[in-house]
Design a protein around this motif. Sequence first.
Motif, PDB file in Angstrom:
ATOM      1  N   MET A  95       7.205 -43.549 -12.859  1.00  0.00           N
ATOM      2  CA  MET A  95       7.665 -42.192 -12.644  1.00  0.00           C
ATOM      3  C   MET A  95       8.319 -41.650 -13.917  1.00  0.00           C
ATOM      4  O   MET A  95       9.041 -42.347 -14.600  1.00  0.00           O
ATOM      5  N   ARG A  96       8.048 -40.408 -14.222  1.00  0.00           N
ATOM      6  CA  ARG A  96       8.583 -39.789 -15.428  1.00  0.00           C
ATOM      7  C   ARG A  96       9.995 -39.255 -15.197  1.00  0.00           C
ATOM      8  O   ARG A  96      10.319 -38.784 -14.122  1.00  0.00           O
ATOM      9  N   ASN A  97      10.784 -39.349 -16.246  1.00  0.00           N
ATOM     10  CA  ASN A  97      12.117 -38.768 -16.206  1.00  0.00           C
ATOM     11  C   ASN A  97      12.061 -37.469 -17.005  1.00  0.00           C
ATOM     12  O   ASN A  97      12.368 -37.442 -18.191  1.00  0.00           O
ATOM     13  N   CYS A  98      11.640 -36.400 -16.357  1.00  0.00           N
ATOM     14  CA  CYS A  98      11.404 -35.121 -17.035  1.00  0.00           C
ATOM     15  C   CYS A  98      12.638 -34.557 -17.727  1.00  0.00           C
ATOM     16  O   CYS A  98      12.512 -33.800 -18.682  1.00  0.00           O
ATOM     17  N   GLU A  99      13.810 -34.933 -17.267  1.00  0.00           N
ATOM     18  CA  GLU A  99      15.023 -34.410 -17.881  1.00  0.00           C
ATOM     19  C   GLU A  99      15.202 -34.918 -19.313  1.00  0.00           C
ATOM     20  O   GLU A  99      15.902 -34.304 -20.104  1.00  0.00           O
ATOM     21  N   LYS A 100      14.538 -36.021 -19.674  1.00  0.00           N
ATOM     22  CA  LYS A 100      14.633 -36.560 -21.036  1.00  0.00           C
ATOM     23  C   LYS A 100      13.470 -36.094 -21.906  1.00  0.00           C
ATOM     24  O   LYS A 100      13.378 -36.447 -23.069  1.00  0.00           O
ATOM     25  N   CYS A 101      12.575 -35.307 -21.352  1.00  0.00           N
ATOM     26  CA  CYS A 101      11.389 -34.822 -22.079  1.00  0.00           C
ATOM     27  C   CYS A 101      11.757 -33.598 -22.916  1.00  0.00           C
ATOM     28  O   CYS A 101      12.491 -32.718 -22.458  1.00  0.00           O
ATOM     29  N   ILE A 102      11.232 -33.514 -24.124  1.00  0.00           N
ATOM     30  CA  ILE A 102      11.541 -32.377 -24.999  1.00  0.00           C
ATOM     31  C   ILE A 102      10.872 -31.088 -24.517  1.00  0.00           C
ATOM     32  O   ILE A 102      11.234 -30.010 -24.961  1.00  0.00           O
ATOM     33  N   HIS A 123      10.936 -30.143 -21.340  1.00  0.00           N
ATOM     34  CA  HIS A 123      11.668 -29.742 -20.136  1.00  0.00           C
ATOM     35  C   HIS A 123      12.761 -28.756 -20.554  1.00  0.00           C
ATOM     36  O   HIS A 123      13.790 -29.138 -21.099  1.00  0.00           O
ATOM     37  N   ILE A 124      12.508 -27.493 -20.320  1.00  0.00           N
ATOM     38  CA  ILE A 124      13.433 -26.449 -20.756  1.00  0.00           C
ATOM     39  C   ILE A 124      13.826 -25.587 -19.556  1.00  0.00           C
ATOM     40  O   ILE A 124      12.985 -25.205 -18.758  1.00  0.00           O
ATOM     41  N   SER A 125      15.072 -25.289 -19.440  1.00  0.00           N
ATOM     42  CA  SER A 125      15.604 -24.425 -18.373  1.00  0.00           C
ATOM     43  C   SER A 125      15.175 -24.880 -16.982  1.00  0.00           C
ATOM     44  O   SER A 125      14.792 -24.077 -16.137  1.00  0.00           O
ATOM     45  N   GLY A 126      15.178 -26.182 -16.751  1.00  0.00           N
ATOM     46  CA  GLY A 126      14.880 -26.703 -15.427  1.00  0.00           C
ATOM     47  C   GLY A 126      13.412 -26.871 -15.104  1.00  0.00           C
ATOM     48  O   GLY A 126      13.058 -27.264 -14.007  1.00  0.00           O
ATOM     49  N   SER A 127      12.523 -26.545 -16.061  1.00  0.00           N
ATOM     50  CA  SER A 127      11.090 -26.749 -15.825  1.00  0.00           C
ATOM     51  C   SER A 127      10.399 -27.101 -17.140  1.00  0.00           C
ATOM     52  O   SER A 127      10.979 -27.030 -18.207  1.00  0.00           O
TER      53      SER A 127
END
Length: 70
Positions: free
Chosen positions: A1-8, A10-14
């Motif tokens: 499962m991806r941790n989208c919050e650590k992805c560059i 992922h901006i403004s909640g999406s």
Amino acid sequence: MRNCEKCIHHISGSCDSWDCKMQTLKEYKAEVIDRFADEVKKTYANMDIPALEKTTVNEVLSKVSEKLKR
């Protein structure tokens, strides 16, 4: 499962990327360092200098880029 919050991306909640490839800041930094070192090596390869010197510069650039990625 991806941790989208650590992805560059992922901006403004999406995600700001349609086809997201999940990329952390650390991964992006390593990619940029590698691309920079490759471009320097290409430029240096086209210069009129002895082959031994070119090899030495390539080795040094590889070592420096690995240190910068830490």
